[in-house]
Design an enzyme around this catalytic site. Structure first.
Site, PDB file in Angstrom:
ATOM      1  N   LYS A  76      11.506  -0.022  -2.303  1.00 53.27           N
ATOM      2  CA  LYS A  76      10.732   0.844  -1.414  1.00 53.27           C
ATOM      3  C   LYS A  76      10.948   0.527   0.060  1.00 53.27           C
ATOM      4  O   LYS A  76      10.942   1.443   0.892  1.00 53.27           O
ATOM      5  CB  LYS A  76       9.251   0.768  -1.782  1.00 53.27           C
ATOM      6  CG  LYS A  76       8.950   1.292  -3.177  1.00 53.27           C
ATOM      7  CD  LYS A  76       7.473   1.200  -3.527  1.00 53.27           C
ATOM      8  CE  LYS A  76       7.223   1.670  -4.956  1.00 53.27           C
ATOM      9  NZ  LYS A  76       5.787   1.632  -5.314  1.00 53.27           N
ATOM     10  N   ASP A 111       2.789   7.323  -3.461  1.00 52.48           N
ATOM     11  CA  ASP A 111       1.812   6.414  -4.063  1.00 52.48           C
ATOM     12  C   ASP A 111       0.434   6.597  -3.441  1.00 52.48           C
ATOM     13  O   ASP A 111      -0.582   6.517  -4.130  1.00 52.48           O
ATOM     14  CB  ASP A 111       2.252   4.963  -3.894  1.00 52.48           C
ATOM     15  CG  ASP A 111       3.419   4.587  -4.794  1.00 52.48           C
ATOM     16  OD1 ASP A 111       3.605   5.246  -5.833  1.00 52.48           O
ATOM     17  OD2 ASP A 111       4.134   3.631  -4.452  1.00 52.48           O
ATOM     18  N   ALA A 135      -2.463  -8.350  -1.416  1.00 57.18           N
ATOM     19  CA  ALA A 135      -2.052  -8.003  -0.048  1.00 57.18           C
ATOM     20  C   ALA A 135      -0.583  -7.597   0.036  1.00 57.18           C
ATOM     21  O   ALA A 135       0.019  -7.662   1.104  1.00 57.18           O
ATOM     22  CB  ALA A 135      -2.312  -9.189   0.890  1.00 57.18           C
ATOM     23  N   GLY A 136      -0.014  -7.136  -1.072  1.00 59.41           N
ATOM     24  CA  GLY A 136       1.391  -6.752  -1.086  1.00 59.41           C
ATOM     25  C   GLY A 136       1.627  -5.296  -0.733  1.00 59.41           C
ATOM     26  O   GLY A 136       0.785  -4.637  -0.121  1.00 59.41           O
TER      27      GLY A 136
END
Length: 283
Positions: A76, A111, A135-136
């Site tokens: 991504k 998303d 936190a990704g």
């Protein structure tokens, strides 16, 4: 000319695919193929194992029969870097999960909308206060989705709070009051919790219990196996599987591949979504 060979001017079949590493588990081919069949489109949607190192060469090797790509981990960010244009959600998150191919390479993030649609399908259309676990990159999409649902205050819980730099940037750009803490800190009431932890993550009961008691509706990004360990510990009936995001982000990708916009609804979209859901459940 050999009669078994296609005529020189015969149009090539339109090609699409999902790329990532690993990719063999992906349900995207089933979801997309079902929709294209109902739409009467002779489009072929496959899958290919592509990692970050091979992404550039793989992209350059596509011919004019290719219309678009779905991208999953770990592609991504590299797809975002290659895109010539970004939609609002891709620009905010720094992540592209959809590429519309052509003379201009257009990058989208579906998303975010997939999370919004998943909440809406569960009857949650407005959120003021929320919590994100993790936190990704998925947390970045979740933060933007929560903003689009109305959230003004978001609490992030992460094993490494220092890894939330991107989330802080997004929150600043959107005017969200963001707090970032470890899992051990006391929790306040929120309307919804979005869990973006890797599939298979098991949190200690003494961590989950206080978070769940004041956590509102749970959206769990993981969906295989289901229920996840976290979903199994969450009280109440309003627990949303990550499959819902997978389904609705795919619907938005199909809109992009068909019309160039994720806001342009498909004809008889409710029927198509129901068929996609049914097909995925068969696998």
């Amino acid at each position: 000319m050999n009669p078994s060979e296609p005529e020189a001017d015969a149009p090539a079949r339109t090609e699409l695919a999902v790329w990532g590493d690993p990719i063999g588990h992906s349900r995207s081919p089933a979801l997309h193929s079902t929709a294209y069949g109902l739409l009467g489109l002779d489009w072929h949607y496959g899958r290919r194992r592509v990692d970050e190192r091979s992404f550039g060469d793989a992209l350059s090797g596509l011919d004019d029969s290719w219309r678009g790509l779905s991208l999953t981990m770990p592609l991504k960010e590299v797809a975002h870097a290659r895109a010539d244009e970004h939609d609002r959600h891709a620009a905010l998150t720094g992540a592209v999960n959809t590429l519309l191919l052509g003379s201009t390479l257009r990058g989208f993030n579906t998303d975010v909308g997939g999370i919004v649609d998943a909440f809406a399908h569960a009857g949650v259309t407005r959120i003021d206060r929320a919590r994100i676990l993790g936190a990704g990159s998925t947390a970045a999409s979740a933060l933007v989705a929560l903003h689009d649902l109305g959230a003004t205050r978001v609490d992030v819980r992460a094993r490494r709070p220092e890894a939330a730099g991107r989330l802080r940037e997004i929150a600043s750009a959107l005017g969200i009051a963001l707090s970032v803490q470890g899992f051990e800190h006391a929790a306040s009431d929120v309307d919804a919790t979005v869990a973006t932890l890797p599939s298979g993550t098991v949190l200690d009961t003494d961590v989950v219990t206080p978070l769940a008691a004041v956590g509102g509706a749970l959206f769990e990004a993981a969906y295989a196996p289901w229920p996840s360990a976290l979903a199994a510990q969450w009280p109440g009936a309003n627990v949303i599987s990550g499959f819902e995001m997978l389904l609705y982000q795919a619907v938005r990708q199909i809109r992009i591949f068909r019309y160039g916009s994720q806001e342009h609804l498909l004809p008889d979209e409710d029927v198509i979504v129901a068929a996609m859901r049914s097909r995925a459940m068969e696998d």
